[in-house]
Design a protein around this motif. Structure first.
Motif, PDB file in Angstrom:
ATOM      1  N   ARG A 191       0.811  -1.219   0.000  1.00 14.30           N
ATOM      2  CA  ARG A 191       0.000   0.000   0.000  1.00 14.30           C
ATOM      3  C   ARG A 191       0.849   1.278   0.000  1.00 14.30           C
ATOM      4  O   ARG A 191       0.531   2.245  -0.703  1.00 14.30           O
ATOM      5  N   ASP A 192       1.942   1.279   0.767  1.00 14.66           N
ATOM      6  CA  ASP A 192       2.780   2.488   0.828  1.00 14.66           C
ATOM      7  C   ASP A 192       3.560   2.713  -0.463  1.00 14.66           C
ATOM      8  O   ASP A 192       4.063   3.804  -0.706  1.00 14.66           O
ATOM      9  N   LYS A 193       3.696   1.654  -1.258  1.00 20.69           N
ATOM     10  CA  LYS A 193       4.596   1.745  -2.421  1.00 20.69           C
ATOM     11  C   LYS A 193       3.856   2.051  -3.713  1.00 20.69           C
ATOM     12  O   LYS A 193       4.477   2.304  -4.738  1.00 20.69           O
ATOM     13  N   SER A 262      -1.752  -0.596   9.886  1.00 18.98           N
ATOM     14  CA  SER A 262      -1.369  -0.729   8.466  1.00 18.98           C
ATOM     15  C   SER A 262      -0.145  -1.631   8.263  1.00 18.98           C
ATOM     16  O   SER A 262       0.263  -1.888   7.134  1.00 18.98           O
ATOM     17  N   LYS A 282       8.394   6.685   9.333  1.00 21.17           N
ATOM     18  CA  LYS A 282       8.501   5.598   8.351  1.00 21.17           C
ATOM     19  C   LYS A 282       9.012   6.118   7.010  1.00 21.17           C
ATOM     20  O   LYS A 282       8.462   5.830   5.947  1.00 21.17           O
TER      21      LYS A 282
END
Lengths: 420, 420
Positions: A191-193, A262, A282
């Motif tokens: 999701r973060d990428k 998450s 993060k």
């Protein structure tokens, strides 16, 4: 002739090696203090150890080949399958719970970015055979003590905590069928990428409806365990996390911990608590990560043996410490430089050097038969504490000249006194 | 599911790992005392590093494969080519002479016998950039000091010394053309492993006449340098060996050395002194071996840089020490076992454990909440020095019960005193 190391791999020249040894020593010594025992397996394993379970990214990044007898072999991409194999092989002779650690080199053929090469060393520590949250508390205490021993505080880093059961509970509550959970979690981990649109699209490919995706995003934005509990109820995953939090507070390490719904982790074998250590924003790759994996050993044909552990690579942590200017000096240093000034004194230089070494001192000999000034320059380069100079007149009286490099003070010392 | 390690490779369970670490520590600490610096390269190298020079047995035993981009890669069979590559790559930035060591794992696909597996760890130490015999003396002193630190005396082992130039001089004197020397030496290296007839036959295949073979055998039976000098004259090789012998006597290590004209060494890159350490009867594989290799770096495209070094594997030495009953105990040991007897004391057990660890102690916690007797059994198993027992009444007074396992003495100690 190509003099470079293989793309994605590293050479360690002496100064880099001192840095690596410093890190490994902190890992090893802290693990031993926590009652963990070191083990190792060969970097070369049967490929089936990694390819049995499809779906993990890791199986697409294997360095694999056939040996001269047609065996399918791989360089290990991670240590946990080797650990599982070793535990199962000697299961009857081992007394559980096991607390084991290792510092294996691992290989993955992948695109290179900062903090990501094709090999790295990865400290692994695992507790096998303990199902209570005390195992999680011990594993996290070990990890955070190492971080503290490396000079990191709760201002520098945060341990983000979650539980795979909570993620399953969320997916259940929004109606995602259980058999889709593994694939959906692989996407959630990315999701973060990826962009928000790409995230939606990937989930739609797993048959999730837009309304489900919206609800999932709402869940993943919940900041506290309390708020999540108000939506999900007091579920198994939440109760377990609270126990871990309480034990960590009693251990004096609670200020490092933060609940983060998450957090997913890429490997499919986790079954309970999962976590990552990162800086508070993060902003970079996780420093380390791990979790509970109570089913892994049974997938290799063993009974159900509870397990919890982590991997902690050598690349990201050294980048982090360097960015924070928290790395110590890794200059060479030696106790003595022994210097003869003519060929006649070389025999005596060897004798004195070996006697000092037998006393546990680190000793370099300069046999180049240069002048005093050059010898002292060499002593400066080598960062030695004391220089032992052998001149014929003093030697005839059983003495040598000892110079303290820091204070520049020199005095005649008898060889007997120096070496006894 | 195959739970075994790959054929020819080893798993290291904790006790085996403590033995390995003990050996590696002796290697490392002694090398550091001698002023050597540690380096490392990746186990994965470009295959051409090993295949450029044909003829060596080693190139037929490579674990080689292509990576996903078609690169020809090998697991390193030995460390010296990686060392040569690293030195040449940074040649201008390095200040010679270099004294470097490493403890690489090396792989060879070969038939397995006692003391020979498909992987082993091999301590390597090399001096690069020193052409005088002092380099040989330093290398051999380091090696023999390690042997002494491992508990071996000159009654247990012998360092058999020879020189490649002497072998060349012998082959010259019996009329073997220079271009045949490398192949003839490969055969000479196998002399102990084949029958006399097979040895003759192999040499005949290299165009040697029976009369030459007879003279070669006569030369290889000569027991002393003096007798060899009477046949060959005072050649370069002999003069050099005498210098090394004299330096080693001055170092106090002369009694370990023995001239042995039959020592050849398998690798083709040696140019001067060569040696092996073995028991006095040479009853088994050599414990270690090495020599001078002044041309190797130029074959990789560097200038001519003199070099001398050795490899010392972890398998044979541990067999030798075990046979001689010279291995110490590798039982686990810990400073403290902290034992709570009910769930209420677990928090305090965590706190005390972590405080003791911060003092540098190794501490295991037993959270199983068993009875005292069981806890003391566990303490025995773990080989701990002291047990810290947490009982509610004593804790209420800020105290714990500390038991010395050896003396069985127990006393109440304040927590503050214990942990400060």
């Amino acid at each position: 002739m190509n003099l470079h190391s293989v793309k994605g791999t590293r050479d360690f020249y002496p100064e880099e090696m001192r840095m690596r040894n410093w890190l490994f020593d902190v890992w090893r010594n802290t693990a031993l203090q926590f009652g963990f025992e070191e083990y190792d397996a060969c970097v070369l394993e049967h490929a089936e150890l990694y390819t049995r379970k499809a779906g993990d990214e890791i199986t697409e990044q294997l360095y694999s080949f056939e040996d001269k007898s047609g065996r399918h072999l791989s360089l290990r991409p991670e240590m946990t399958p080797s650990l599982a194999r070793m535990v199962l092989q000697h299961q009857k002779a081992l007394s559980f719970p096991l607390k084991w650690f290792s510092v294996p080199q691992c290989f993955r053929y992948e695109r290179m970015t900062r903090g990501r090469r094709r090999e790295h060393f990865q400290w692994n520590a695992d507790i096998i055979g303990e199902s209570s949250e005390i195992a999680e508390a011990e594993i996290l205490s070990l990890l955070l003590t190492v971080c503290r021993n490396l000079g990191l505080t709760s201002k520098d880093i945060c341990l983000f905590l979650n539980d795979r059961r909570i993620l399953n509970e969320i997916l259940d509550s929004i109606g995602v069928p259980e058999q889709l959970h593994p694939n959906v979690m692989v996407i959630m981990d990315k999701r973060d990428k990826v962009s928000s649109d790409a995230f939606t699209e990937l989930l739609q490919q797993e048959e999730m409806a837009l309304s489900q995706i919206t609800r999932l995003n709402e869940f993943l934005a919940i900041p506290t365990m309390e708020e999540l509990a108000s939506k999900l109820g007091e579920t198994k995953g939440l109760i377990s996390l609270r126990k871990i939090m309480a034990l960590m507070t009693q251990s004096g390490l609670g200020d490092f911990l933060k609940f983060d719904v998450s957090i997913v982790r890429g490997l499919s074998y986790y079954t309970g608590m999962i976590f990552e250590i990162n800086d508070a924003d993060k902003a970079q790759r996780a420093i380390c990560g791990g979790g509970r994996y109570d089913s892994l050993l049974s997938t290799y044909g063993g009974g159900s043996i509870p397990a919890v552990g982590f991997g902690f690579g050598d690349v990201v942590i050294l980048d982090v410490l360097s960015d924070l200017k928290k790395l110590p000096s890794f200059a060479r240093r030696l106790d003595y430089l022994v210097v003869p000034f003519s060929a006649d004194e070389i025999g005596m230089a060897l004798t004195i050097s070996n006697q000092l070494r037998q006393k546990g001192k680190s000793v370099e000999c300069d046999y180049s038969l240069k002048k005093v000034k050059k010898a002292l320059q060499r002593a400066d380069e080598l960062n030695v504490e004391k220089v032992v100079m052998l001149f014929p007149d003093e030697l005839a009286a059983g003495k040598v000249v000892v110079r303290e490099m820091q204070t520049r003070q020199q005095k005649n010392v008898s060889i007997e006194e120096l070496t006894s």
